[in-house]
Write a protein that holds these residues in place. Structure first.
Motif, mmCIF file in Angstrom:
data_model
loop_
_atom_site.group_PDB
_atom_site.id
_atom_site.type_symbol
_atom_site.label_atom_id
_atom_site.label_comp_id
_atom_site.label_asym_id
_atom_site.label_seq_id
_atom_site.Cartn_x
_atom_site.Cartn_y
_atom_site.Cartn_z
ATOM 1 N N ASP A 304 -12.622 5.982 42.176
ATOM 2 C CA ASP A 304 -13.182 5.825 43.538
ATOM 3 C C ASP A 304 -13.389 7.162 44.143
ATOM 4 O OD1 ASP A 304 -12.655 3.171 43.654
ATOM 5 O OD2 ASP A 304 -10.911 3.212 44.622
ATOM 6 N N ASN A 305 -12.517 8.190 43.747
ATOM 7 C CA ASN A 305 -12.753 9.523 44.505
ATOM 8 C C ASN A 305 -13.987 10.187 43.772
ATOM 9 O OD1 ASN A 305 -10.479 9.854 46.041
ATOM 10 N ND2 ASN A 305 -9.252 9.877 44.012
ATOM 11 N N ALA A 306 -14.738 9.612 42.946
ATOM 12 C CA ALA A 306 -15.924 10.418 42.436
ATOM 13 C C ALA A 306 -17.212 9.421 43.093
ATOM 14 C CB ALA A 306 -16.173 10.097 40.812
ATOM 15 N N SER A 307 -16.975 8.613 43.968
ATOM 16 C CA SER A 307 -17.964 7.897 44.493
ATOM 17 C C SER A 307 -18.096 8.026 46.221
ATOM 18 C CB SER A 307 -17.740 6.158 44.413
ATOM 19 O OG SER A 307 -17.973 6.028 43.086
ATOM 20 N N ALA A 308 -19.001 7.719 46.805
ATOM 21 C CA ALA A 308 -19.227 7.855 48.372
ATOM 22 C C ALA A 308 -18.140 6.781 48.736
ATOM 23 C CB ALA A 308 -20.671 7.711 48.820
ATOM 24 N N ARG A 309 -17.428 7.179 49.654
ATOM 25 C CA ARG A 309 -16.273 6.113 50.168
ATOM 26 C C ARG A 309 -15.872 6.206 51.730
ATOM 27 N NH1 ARG A 309 -15.341 10.607 47.684
ATOM 28 N NH2 ARG A 309 -13.647 12.010 48.505
ATOM 29 N N VAL A 310 -15.233 5.149 51.947
ATOM 30 C CA VAL A 310 -14.772 4.994 53.214
ATOM 31 C C VAL A 310 -13.504 4.557 53.228
ATOM 32 C CG1 VAL A 310 -14.903 3.487 55.382
ATOM 33 C CG2 VAL A 310 -16.988 4.202 54.069
ATOM 34 N N ARG A 311 -12.716 5.226 54.165
ATOM 35 C CA ARG A 311 -11.213 4.969 54.167
ATOM 36 C C ARG A 311 -10.833 5.048 55.501
ATOM 37 N NH1 ARG A 311 -9.073 10.131 50.616
ATOM 38 N NH2 ARG A 311 -9.723 11.893 52.433
ATOM 39 N N LYS A 312 -9.547 4.372 55.677
ATOM 40 C CA LYS A 312 -8.561 4.376 56.947
ATOM 41 C C LYS A 312 -9.378 4.000 57.958
ATOM 42 C CE LYS A 312 -4.875 6.484 59.008
ATOM 43 N NZ LYS A 312 -3.683 5.700 58.839
ATOM 44 N N LEU A 313 -10.071 2.722 57.969
ATOM 45 C CA LEU A 313 -10.721 2.044 58.922
ATOM 46 C C LEU A 313 -9.849 1.336 59.818
ATOM 47 C CD1 LEU A 313 -13.031 0.716 60.187
ATOM 48 C CD2 LEU A 313 -12.978 -1.110 58.451
ATOM 49 N N GLU A 314 -9.691 1.515 61.079
ATOM 50 C CA GLU A 314 -8.851 0.933 62.135
ATOM 51 C C GLU A 314 -9.667 0.550 63.192
ATOM 52 O OE1 GLU A 314 -4.686 3.593 62.127
ATOM 53 O OE2 GLU A 314 -6.571 4.697 62.627
ATOM 54 N N ILE A 315 -9.287 -0.659 63.679
ATOM 55 C CA ILE A 315 -10.016 -1.467 64.830
ATOM 56 C C ILE A 315 -9.045 -1.524 66.036
ATOM 57 C CG2 ILE A 315 -10.903 -3.643 65.293
ATOM 58 C CD1 ILE A 315 -11.490 -3.999 62.392
ATOM 59 N N LEU A 316 -9.722 -1.292 67.060
ATOM 60 C CA LEU A 316 -8.855 -1.675 68.489
ATOM 61 C C LEU A 316 -9.250 -2.859 68.626
ATOM 62 C CD1 LEU A 316 -7.463 0.346 70.148
ATOM 63 C CD2 LEU A 316 -9.377 0.605 71.661
ATOM 64 N N ASP A 317 -8.083 -3.760 69.095
ATOM 65 C CA ASP A 317 -8.412 -5.098 69.227
ATOM 66 C C ASP A 317 -8.432 -5.745 70.766
ATOM 67 O OD1 ASP A 317 -5.931 -5.014 70.375
ATOM 68 O OD2 ASP A 317 -5.004 -6.164 68.755
ATOM 69 N N SER A 318 -8.488 -6.757 71.151
ATOM 70 C CA SER A 318 -8.965 -7.147 72.465
ATOM 71 C C SER A 318 -7.845 -6.812 73.281
ATOM 72 C CB SER A 318 -8.914 -8.907 72.488
ATOM 73 O OG SER A 318 -7.641 -9.402 72.017
ATOM 74 N N ASN A 319 -6.651 -6.473 73.024
ATOM 75 C CA ASN A 319 -5.343 -5.891 73.798
ATOM 76 C C ASN A 319 -5.465 -4.306 73.440
ATOM 77 O OD1 ASN A 319 -4.600 -8.537 74.673
ATOM 78 N ND2 ASN A 319 -3.658 -8.722 72.387
ATOM 79 N N PHE A 320 -6.606 -3.789 73.250
ATOM 80 C CA PHE A 320 -6.514 -2.311 73.133
ATOM 81 C C PHE A 320 -5.445 -1.757 72.329
ATOM 82 C CE2 PHE A 320 -9.026 -2.977 76.790
ATOM 83 C CZ PHE A 320 -10.115 -1.917 76.909
ATOM 84 N N GLU A 321 -5.168 -2.408 71.208
ATOM 85 C CA GLU A 321 -4.270 -2.034 70.312
ATOM 86 C C GLU A 321 -4.851 -1.995 69.015
ATOM 87 O OE1 GLU A 321 -1.167 -5.152 70.250
ATOM 88 O OE2 GLU A 321 -0.169 -4.654 72.233
#
Length: 363
Positions: A304-321
């Motif tokens: 994985d570390n030798a490829s282009a990558r995305v990590r630590k995706l976080e989403i702000l939900d309908s309650n702003f949490e």
């Protein structure tokens, strides 16, 4: 009469002196021949003259700071500070004719996150739709240098948006290699928006985005790292009180660097929330049909570390949490598995992606 004339002369002398002092204090930063930032009064920046912002009161800082890392992730370094305007001023892009013309050309070709069938565009990433409403997201994306021709573009971004029939509103931010737009082959950060009546553009080329930081801008060259250990960690989140859409450079050791915001008045579909969030890599093929490399230019591997990558995706939900992405069903987007790849990663990496492109990718 003599007294009046002397008074007028004195006022003129003071005015000229102040004007010269102002001109002497005005700073500019030239990143290349197409990209020049001027330091201007934060309350006199061009965006505030937008017709939709007639009654807009500038917001100097967001009412929150929510994306804080639970565990420090090695980033390999910090983004280099290349601009620093005096207090009370902010860096505003100088719109040269060449830059505006190039931006208009690429705006017409820019990726529409509501379809994977845009002409000449290929994508590899994930998105969440129909599980909202959402109020934003944040993600870390590895950065890479690529060999891109002047009629191609390759980028990685996070995005938020909503669409109804043929009308769409969306905001994107990330990194991009686009020699024609930026004037060189380096990797640049960028922002893009599309709002009411189809209006929108890159960075601050048109009026709309309100710059708040005196040091951090939407668009600037990013540090080069041949091993791909550096990343860009952006957040786009809606302020709960004002409704404005703020972009920040998420930081691990101190407060996030709030760059500025897109006022809610610019939009007619996302002034309250969005229906979709996503992240991934995108390329724009040349008119001849040759597609550029995506990510780091290689298909994902077992490492994985030798490829282009995305990590630590976080989403702000309908309650702003804040919610971890694992709480949502993410739709995988890969429109061409011959030239590009998309592969699930091992925590904390969400996915890896990329590919060499070529002349047989299709348009």
């Amino acid at each position: 009469m003599d007294f009046v004339l002397k008074l007028v002369a004195f006022i003129l002398i003071v005015y000229v002196a102040q004007s010269r002092e102002t001109m002497r204090d005005l700073k500019s930063f030239k990143l290349n021949k197409n990209t020049i930032y001027d330091c201007v009064d934060i309350y006199k920046q061009p965006s505030l003259s937008h017709p939709l912002l007639k009654n807009h009161k500038i917001q100097l800082e967001p009412s929150f700071s929510i994306f804080k890392p639970k565990n420090q992730i090695k980033t390999g370094g910090e983004r280099k500070k290349i601009i620093e305007c005096p207090s009370g001023t902010v860096p505003i892009l100088r719109n040269t004719k060449e830059y505006v013309a190039n931006a208009q050309y690429w705006t017409e070709k820019h990726f529409n996150p509501f379809t994977v069938e845009s002409h000449g565009t290929h994508i590899a990433g994930v998105r969440s739709q129909g599980q909202g409403p959402y109020h934003g997201l944040a993600a870390w994306m590895s950065m890479h240098n690529l060999n891109i021709s002047k009629d191609q573009a390759s980028y990685a971004s996070i995005y938020v948006g909503s669409g109804v029939n043929n009308k769409v509103n969306f905001i994107q931010a990330g990194w991009m290699v686009n020699p024609k737009l930026f004037g060189d082959g380096r990797t640049w950060s960028y922002g893009y928006w599309k709002g009411a009546n189809g209006a929108g553009c890159y960075n601050t080329i048109c009026r709309g985005f309100v710059q708040v930081s005196k040091t951090d801008v939407l668009s600037g060259p990013l540090p080069y790292d041949p091993k791909g250990e550096l990343g860009i960690y952006f957040s786009i989140i809606q302020d709960k009180e004002s409704g404005n859409w703020w972009i920040a450079d998420v930081n691990y050791t101190e407060a996030d660097k709030q760059i500025g915001y897109w006022p809610k008045e610019l939009f007619d579909l996302i002034s309250n929330s969005v229906d979709m969030i996503g992240v991934g890599g995108i390329v724009q093929a040349s008119p001849s049909g040759v597609s550029p490399p995506m990510g780091n230019g290689h298909l994902p591997t077992e490492d994985d570390n030798a490829s282009a990558r995305v990590r630590k995706l976080e989403i702000l939900d309908s309650n702003f949490e804040i919610q971890e992405s694992g709480k949502y069903k993410l739709e995988k987007l890969l429109d061409n598995d011959k030239c590009y790849g998309l592969k699930g990663g091992k925590k904390p990496i969400l996915f890896t992606y990329g590919g060499p492109g070529g002349a047989s990718c299709g348009i």
